[in-house]
Design a protein around this motif. Structure first.
Motif, PDB file in Angstrom:
ATOM      1  N   ALA A   1       0.811  -1.213   0.000  1.00  0.00           N
ATOM      2  CA  ALA A   1       0.000   0.000   0.000  1.00  0.00           C
ATOM      3  C   ALA A   1       0.847   1.267   0.000  1.00  0.00           C
ATOM      4  N   GLU A   2       2.132   1.138   0.272  1.00  0.00           N
ATOM      5  CA  GLU A   2       3.015   2.300   0.346  1.00  0.00           C
ATOM      6  C   GLU A   2       3.864   2.416  -0.921  1.00  0.00           C
ATOM      7  N   ALA A   3       4.292   3.621  -1.197  1.00  0.00           N
ATOM      8  CA  ALA A   3       5.145   3.852  -2.370  1.00  0.00           C
ATOM      9  C   ALA A   3       6.531   3.268  -2.110  1.00  0.00           C
ATOM     10  N   PRO A   4       7.171   2.713  -3.133  1.00  0.00           N
ATOM     11  CA  PRO A   4       8.531   2.192  -2.960  1.00  0.00           C
ATOM     12  C   PRO A   4       9.490   3.306  -2.557  1.00  0.00           C
ATOM     13  N   TYR A   5      10.427   2.980  -1.682  1.00  0.00           N
ATOM     14  CA  TYR A   5      11.421   3.975  -1.314  1.00  0.00           C
ATOM     15  C   TYR A   5      12.856   3.505  -1.578  1.00  0.00           C
ATOM     16  N   VAL A   6      13.016   2.264  -2.011  1.00  0.00           N
ATOM     17  CA  VAL A   6      14.316   1.793  -2.493  1.00  0.00           C
ATOM     18  C   VAL A   6      14.112   1.262  -3.904  1.00  0.00           C
ATOM     19  N   GLN A   7      14.863   1.821  -4.855  1.00  0.00           N
ATOM     20  CA  GLN A   7      14.790   1.388  -6.240  1.00  0.00           C
ATOM     21  C   GLN A   7      16.148   0.853  -6.677  1.00  0.00           C
ATOM     22  N   VAL A   8      16.125  -0.258  -7.376  1.00  0.00           N
ATOM     23  CA  VAL A   8      17.351  -0.832  -7.928  1.00  0.00           C
ATOM     24  C   VAL A   8      17.227  -0.822  -9.442  1.00  0.00           C
ATOM     25  N   GLN A   9      18.036   0.004 -10.081  1.00  0.00           N
ATOM     26  CA  GLN A   9      18.068   0.093 -11.539  1.00  0.00           C
ATOM     27  C   GLN A   9      19.036  -0.950 -12.072  1.00  0.00           C
ATOM     28  N   LEU A  10      18.521  -1.851 -12.917  1.00  0.00           N
ATOM     29  CA  LEU A  10      19.351  -2.898 -13.505  1.00  0.00           C
ATOM     30  C   LEU A  10      19.774  -2.488 -14.906  1.00  0.00           C
ATOM     31  N   TYR A  11      21.074  -2.612 -15.176  1.00  0.00           N
ATOM     32  CA  TYR A  11      21.607  -2.243 -16.476  1.00  0.00           C
ATOM     33  C   TYR A  11      21.898  -3.476 -17.318  1.00  0.00           C
ATOM     34  N   SER A  12      22.379  -3.233 -18.510  1.00  0.00           N
ATOM     35  CA  SER A  12      22.649  -4.280 -19.486  1.00  0.00           C
ATOM     36  C   SER A  12      23.460  -5.432 -18.878  1.00  0.00           C
ATOM     37  N   ASN A  13      22.933  -6.665 -19.046  1.00  0.00           N
ATOM     38  CA  ASN A  13      23.595  -7.897 -18.618  1.00  0.00           C
ATOM     39  C   ASN A  13      23.729  -8.040 -17.105  1.00  0.00           C
ATOM     40  N   ALA A  14      22.942  -7.305 -16.353  1.00  0.00           N
ATOM     41  CA  ALA A  14      22.946  -7.464 -14.898  1.00  0.00           C
ATOM     42  C   ALA A  14      22.126  -8.691 -14.503  1.00  0.00           C
ATOM     43  N   GLN A  15      22.573  -9.369 -13.464  1.00  0.00           N
ATOM     44  CA  GLN A  15      21.846 -10.522 -12.928  1.00  0.00           C
ATOM     45  C   GLN A  15      21.895 -10.452 -11.410  1.00  0.00           C
ATOM     46  N   ALA A  16      20.722 -10.416 -10.780  1.00  0.00           N
ATOM     47  CA  ALA A  16      20.649 -10.264  -9.329  1.00  0.00           C
ATOM     48  C   ALA A  16      19.608 -11.204  -8.742  1.00  0.00           C
ATOM     49  N   THR A  17      19.918 -11.751  -7.565  1.00  0.00           N
ATOM     50  CA  THR A  17      19.008 -12.628  -6.829  1.00  0.00           C
ATOM     51  C   THR A  17      18.660 -11.980  -5.499  1.00  0.00           C
ATOM     52  N   VAL A  18      17.381 -11.809  -5.224  1.00  0.00           N
ATOM     53  CA  VAL A  18      16.950 -11.242  -3.946  1.00  0.00           C
ATOM     54  C   VAL A  18      16.956 -12.348  -2.898  1.00  0.00           C
ATOM     55  N   LEU A  19      17.786 -12.202  -1.892  1.00  0.00           N
ATOM     56  CA  LEU A  19      17.893 -13.202  -0.835  1.00  0.00           C
ATOM     57  C   LEU A  19      16.875 -12.960   0.275  1.00  0.00           C
ATOM     58  N   ARG A  20      16.664 -11.704   0.606  1.00  0.00           N
ATOM     59  CA  ARG A  20      15.780 -11.367   1.726  1.00  0.00           C
ATOM     60  C   ARG A  20      15.145 -10.008   1.478  1.00  0.00           C
ATOM     61  N   ALA A  21      13.869  -9.928   1.773  1.00  0.00           N
ATOM     62  CA  ALA A  21      13.136  -8.661   1.708  1.00  0.00           C
ATOM     63  C   ALA A  21      12.051  -8.730   2.767  1.00  0.00           C
ATOM     64  N   ARG A  22      12.360  -8.224   3.951  1.00  0.00           N
ATOM     65  CA  ARG A  22      11.467  -8.362   5.094  1.00  0.00           C
ATOM     66  C   ARG A  22      11.216  -6.999   5.723  1.00  0.00           C
TER      67      ARG A  22
END
Length: 444
Positions: free
Chosen positions: A129-150
């Protein structure tokens, strides 16, 4: 003992008892009844211990639960340009599903992959219900795995929101702008090192050529326990040693618009008729009192127009190894979908004119838009007449970051940067530009 008084030769009760005690004592099994006073003191101390344990333990247990209980934070991933895919922990990259411009919810232990010349956005919020306050911009050929989001389950909790991801490859920007009442910890890790972010700011993190690099544009972060202050960079490799990186040089003057524009920038406006509404460019002040640039053109049925600012640079970059354009902005409104029928009318375009290695004049172009989906409205997300790459979709009304690929490599080692032009083209629109940089690194 014999009862002689009665003379019947039978043992008396007292004698029997005494004899029994002696017999039991001989066998070592005498049991004495505890003292009533001792029982009373034992009960009293036990009751006191239980009372103290309940008085301390129950509130502590409740506090610990309230403070440490968490819910899954709200995450969302969306395409901005090119191809973006994601897959779950029980899948491999071969099973990855395509992410579109509308985006979708994202979960812990899922992986997102940006293709070549592709861009994506991963957002984190306390709740959906709240607006995002952390943004992660992914660029060309980036690969990321979210381990935890609590996030803490209860408002009374003093624990921070916790976001952790593994950057397997490529480059990301982290833009953190938490509300005053929110604390957070973001960890970006790789076998080479770990970046820890706990305060508002703008950060670039890259895994490339056996190094993990972190740059703090604003705010402060730590790379493997080494503090990275604002405006500085550091890197680490397989040895685990953290090394300071040379700070990039900004070729632009007043890229954050702190002084009157006329001192460093040239302003122009174009329309298709003498009576048409012309766009305006003005310096304004944001809530945090920083200066920003506002390009706007308002009205109904006002037709085509272009509003731009330009800065002449004429910088020799023949000795550079890294050249990047970085811009912080927000598209506040746009009337046309995407960038119009020809792909030329974006609410924000960045053009860099340069002299190529072979001496010819050329330019690099990047457009941004916030409304429309090319697959639905059948409009191009590129310039039809002169393809220079795809435009990039951005959320409407939200501050965004974009940093180009290394233009030294992308443009084939250009010799001179002539100028940079920022412009908004189309009909009615409003675009805010907070900062723009032309960064050059000559050695590492």
């Amino acid at each position: 003992m014999v009862d002689r008084a009665h003379g019947n030769g039978r043992a008396s009760p007292a004698g029997n008892a005494h004899t029994a005690v002696i017999a039991l004592a001989a066998r070592g099994t005498v049991t004495m009844n505890p003292s009533p006073h001792r029982i009373a003191w034992t009960v009293l101390f036990a009751a006191l211990f239980i009372c103290v344990a309940l008085a301390v333990g129950v509130p502590a247990g409740i506090y610990g639960y309230v403070n440490n209980a968490t819910n899954a934070a709200a995450m969302r991933v969306s395409l901005q340009s090119g191809i973006l895919t994601s897959f779950s922990p029980v899948e491999s990259i071969k099973d990855a599903r395509v992410v579109d411009l509308a985006g979708r919810e994202f979960k812990e232990e899922h992986t997102v992959v940006a293709g070549d010349r592709s861009y994506g956005l991963l957002t984190f919020a306390h709740t959906a219900a709240e607006a995002p306050y952390v943004q992660v911009q992914l660029y060309s050929n980036a690969q990321a795995t979210v381990l935890r989001a609590r996030s803490p389950r209860f408002e009374l909790s003093t624990a921070p929101d916790e976001f952790a991801l593994t950057l397997n490859a490529g480059r990301i920007d982290v833009l953190a702008d938490p509300p005053p009442n929110r604390r957070f910890v973001m960890l970006v890790s790789n076998p080479l090192g770990e970046v820890r972010i706990t305060e508002a700011g703008q950060y670039t993190i890259e895994v490339l050529d056996g190094h993990m690099r972190a740059t703090t544009h604003t705010g402060s972060a730590n790379l493997s326990s080494k503090e990275i202050a604002a405006g500085t960079s550091a890197a680490t490799d397989a040895s685990g040693i953290v090394m300071d990186e040379p700070a990039p040089v900004n070729l632009l003057r007043d890229g954050n618009f702190q002084v009157p524009l006329q001192a460093n920038w040239t302003f122009t406006t174009e329309v298709n008729s003498p009576t048409a509404v012309r766009g305006t460019i003005s310096r304004t002040t944001r809530d945090d009192r920083s200066s920003t640039l506002l390009i706007e053109r308002t009205g109904e049925n006002i037709g085509w127009g272009r509003t731009s600012i330009n800065q002449r640079i004429d910088a020799d970059i023949a000795g550079a190894i890294d050249v990047r354009m970085r811009i912080v902005f927000a598209i506040l409104d746009q009337q046309l979908a995407i960038c119009g029928s020809e792909g030329t009318e974006c609410p924000l375009m960045v053009r860099i004119d340069y002299v190529a290695k072979d001496g010819r004049d050329d330019f690099w172009l990047q457009g941004f838009y916030a409304k429309g989906d090319p697959s639905i409205v059948k409009l191009p997300d590129y310039v039809r007449s002169n393809f220079r790459g795809n435009h990039i979709a951005k959320p409407l009304g939200v501050q965004q970051i974009f940093e180009s690929e290394n233009l030294h490599t992308l443009l084939g080692a250009p010799r001179i940067i002539r100028s940079i032009t920022l412009y908004a083209e189309g009909h009615a629109l409003r675009t805010r530009i907070d900062e723009v940089e032309m960064m050059i690194v000559t050695s590492r």
